[in-house]
Design an enzyme around this catalytic site. Sequence first.
Site, PDB file in Angstrom:
ATOM      1  N   HIS A   5      16.036   1.702 -14.016  1.00 55.77           N
ATOM      2  CA  HIS A   5      16.177   2.220 -12.645  1.00 55.77           C
ATOM      3  C   HIS A   5      17.554   1.887 -12.109  1.00 55.77           C
ATOM      4  O   HIS A   5      18.237   0.978 -12.607  1.00 55.77           O
ATOM      5  CB  HIS A   5      15.119   1.614 -11.714  1.00 55.77           C
ATOM      6  CG  HIS A   5      13.744   2.153 -11.930  1.00 55.77           C
ATOM      7  ND1 HIS A   5      13.364   3.414 -11.547  1.00 55.77           N
ATOM      8  CD2 HIS A   5      12.647   1.582 -12.509  1.00 55.77           C
ATOM      9  CE1 HIS A   5      12.085   3.614 -11.866  1.00 55.77           C
ATOM     10  NE2 HIS A   5      11.645   2.516 -12.452  1.00 55.77           N
ATOM     11  N   HIS A  51       7.382  -0.018 -10.126  1.00 54.77           N
ATOM     12  CA  HIS A  51       7.356  -1.473 -10.306  1.00 54.77           C
ATOM     13  C   HIS A  51       7.777  -2.193  -9.028  1.00 54.77           C
ATOM     14  O   HIS A  51       7.136  -3.160  -8.599  1.00 54.77           O
ATOM     15  CB  HIS A  51       8.300  -1.878 -11.438  1.00 54.77           C
ATOM     16  CG  HIS A  51       7.729  -1.740 -12.808  1.00 54.77           C
ATOM     17  ND1 HIS A  51       7.531  -0.527 -13.410  1.00 54.77           N
ATOM     18  CD2 HIS A  51       7.310  -2.682 -13.702  1.00 54.77           C
ATOM     19  CE1 HIS A  51       7.030  -0.706 -14.618  1.00 54.77           C
ATOM     20  NE2 HIS A  51       6.888  -2.009 -14.822  1.00 54.77           N
TER      21      HIS A  51
END
Length: 568
Positions: free
Chosen positions: A206, A155
Amino acid sequence: MGSPHDAPTTDDAMAAMHPPEQPRLDAGNKHHDHYARRLPKWRNALRNRLIPIVRWETPWLALMQDKVRSPALDTYFAYTANLGTHTFFMVFLPIQFWCGYTSVGRATVFMLATGVYLTGFLKDMVCLPRPLSPPLARISMSGSAALEYGFPSSHSANAVSVAFYAVYTIRQTPEAYHPYVWVGLQGLFYFYALSIIFGRLYCGMHGFLDVGVGSVLGALITTFYLVFNDWMESWIFSGSYTDIFLATLVVCVMIRINPEPADDCPCFDDSVSFLGVVIGINLGAWHFAQTSLALNYPIPSTVPFDLEKMGLIKATVRIVLGVTVILFWRASAKSALLKGLPPLFRLLEQARLNLPRVYFLNASKYTSIPTLRDDDNLIPPASELPNRLMNLAHPRKRSVSIGPQSAADAYETLAYRNRRRRESLSSLDGVVPEGAMWEPSPRSQSKPQTPALEKAEPQLLGASLLPTPIQSRAHSYEQMMGTGHVDKNASTPPDSDTDAAGDTVLFSQMLTNEENETEKRELFMKLMKPRVRYDVEVVTKLIVYSGIAWIAVEGNPLLFELLGLGMP
């Protein structure tokens, strides 16, 4: 497709895909270190260097999540995470080509394909887990995202590369915008990138290392494209069969050298799909540029488009027709390939010309392929589009989970539990009394305890003197690490510092080998089982997405002209 020395044995792969009737662990679980057994020494050594960073940052991420989390932000970041996915970009990429923005479309494809491939390559090479849950809650609308490794963040790479390219393009033509619009557009793209990056941290998907490396990769990809774009485009549009063949061959080699992961990770599937898009776009643009219908400005293969001359209705019909053709191709080609390729693959296997990949079942091991569900993260089948839209309307129904979700999560949970046990034994000279608290660091025993600390923080007995409430809070989150069980139903932020999964971190004795195996088995049995993946799926995705890209840049523009939907 992957170096042979990286791959686990065929028996391991078959055991993972076809477990026997009596539940048992994957063969890798029988070894004291799953990754030491399955990875080459240099890859395992690199992983061992990086895993302490993931463990160190997890309690601080949990502290940040607890401080800022709210239902409104949950919904915002669950929604906006879709703006950094491959699917979001794949939906809008064909439209760019049909509306005359060929240069932007080609730049976006190159940057996204490179980002998806490089992040997927590193994920499969290093096999780093996502930050542990608990203490983190994971907020995601994607069922497959949590099954991937964490390092680095795709991302972040996608968002940064696209945002930097957009800002660079805007800054090249300041005269084309009102001064306020010029500044506002740049600010909007910077905000987009920062929102995606922070959202990955907020959502517990993350850590700082993941988004940091992903962001750097995204910036480097954009820089590389801007520097070498003219050379690459002149190579593709040279008109030479040799050049376009070499460009296609390079992409195929990139697929072949992708490392084998230690777990059944779907990163490779996305890489194959996007590299297929690169092949199709290059072939389609190379051929379409040689026709009389294509424009050479701003780059060769540009589709003629002028909204004022064409009209909104005609332009809308083009887009609807183009999307319909792509969905029809995807459905028909995928079905035909999954039926027609297995016999060919069996012949190649007999001649030892096949290229097996771990976790993909060889054609000789099956007779037919059943209907596949959730096998495509880029373009879902048309029949699933209504469900996808309904999920967007109710993001929190299935967006929050606490506990391990993938094999990588489970292995890290077990590894952290074992670490805590070893450190407790070390700190207590090999004796673990009933009710002892696990100590995260052996050196914490070097400082004396004080009565004040025992009164203020009784749960931290045996811990180092923590000078600030923030560190104390982070320590409480560290105590939750390695305690998780699968819990798919959590949908609200935690109300206290207790373990959100309902576990404690108290152990009365070291587990025997049999108890260890039972503990592992119970943890793995609660995970979502990965579906069987077939060897023909790799080539199927490559052909299907090459076809989608060719349709976008040449097939549909030719169809538009044939049906009278071209420029008047």
